[in-house]
Design an enzyme around this catalytic site. Sequence first.
Site, PDB file in Angstrom:
ATOM      1  N   GLY A 185       0.837  -1.035  -0.005  1.00  0.00           N
ATOM      2  CA  GLY A 185       0.197  -0.002   0.138  1.00  0.00           C
ATOM      3  C   GLY A 185       0.893   1.466   0.014  1.00  0.00           C
ATOM      4  N   GLU A 195       1.812   1.786  -3.430  1.00  0.00           N
ATOM      5  CA  GLU A 195       0.464   2.229  -4.151  1.00  0.00           C
ATOM      6  C   GLU A 195       0.164   3.593  -3.928  1.00  0.00           C
ATOM      7  OE1 GLU A 195      -1.224  -1.377  -2.615  1.00  0.00           O
ATOM      8  OE2 GLU A 195      -1.974  -1.947  -4.560  1.00  0.00           O
ATOM      9  N   GLU A 225       2.811  -8.168  -1.369  1.00  0.00           N
ATOM     10  CA  GLU A 225       1.814  -8.742  -0.898  1.00  0.00           C
ATOM     11  C   GLU A 225       1.469 -10.272  -1.241  1.00  0.00           C
ATOM     12  OE1 GLU A 225       1.802  -6.237  -2.786  1.00  0.00           O
ATOM     13  OE2 GLU A 225       0.297  -4.576  -1.922  1.00  0.00           O
TER      14      GLU A 225
END
Length: 259
Positions: A110, A113, A133
């Site tokens: 994240g 991201e 992930e």
Amino acid sequence: MSYEFIVVHEELAPLVAGVQLNRPKELNALNLQLMGELRSALEKLDSNDDIRSIVIFGNERAFAAGADIKQMAGKGAIDMLKIDQFSTWDAIRRVKKPIIAAVSGFALGGGCELTMLCDMIVASETAQFGQPEISIGVMPGAGGTQRLTRAVGKARAMEMVLTGNFISAQEAKEAGLINKVVPVDLYLEEAIKLAQKVSEKSPIAVQLAKESVLKSFDTGLQEGLFFERKNFYTLFATEDQKEGMAAFIEKRKPEFKNK
Ligand code: CAA
């Protein structure tokens, strides 16, 4: 307003605000509260006329090491669906002002991201980008298979997403993921410089230009060109267009008024 996991700097530099992710012991792992705070701060800064661009940063060791694994570990699919954490991300995507990520250390999962949700990325030589992930039994959920692929192409995105391998700041630069790599003591300063450069322009033109570039992710070429053209024409209704073009002709610096 005071926040627990972020620090807002309303004047990081003239016209430039900063938001620092501030869970250093957890490498700025993005728990739900932090993301909620970030959304709230960005929305407030977006509607503040004294601010023209925003820099998001972490600390030297980590921009952010991903979504908070400890918070997610025990959840089921329906819990995740109900929590609907990505509506927060969608709201951040709707911020109209330009956002620059200043990255040092880990930008993973994240965290990577989040940098891609920003409009530009300046990184220190020590930055590492990755979508690990897969190593914890899941996959990216906040754009890592989509924005990363568009930025670096299929081969590199597949490798990062399927192996969890990190890439260095230099590799990220060569792959087109980020704008600039600088020594670690300069990454924030360089990000601020970039933000200041954008902040000198007409804010309305910057807003519509950002919107138009982002539109290219959502549409085919013809529709995107049509959208771009409408925004281009709209800018001829602004005083800033008259000022910008007059200043060019008169060989002086324009004074944009956001009108
Ligand atoms: N969530 C929760 N806590 C985290 C975290 C995360 N994503 N990343 C690091 N931490 C915590 C660690 O648990 C540790 O806490 P304790 O001291 O309480 O044990 C602390 O931060 C420091 O981390 P490490 O001791 O692991 O530091 P390290 O230098 O040895 O390793 C690292 C650094 C390689 C970044 C390692 O922490 C790591 O692999 N982190 C997880 C990275 C990851 O998998 N991110 C993806 C998350 S899922 C996701 O993001 C989904 C999505 O698409 C939205």
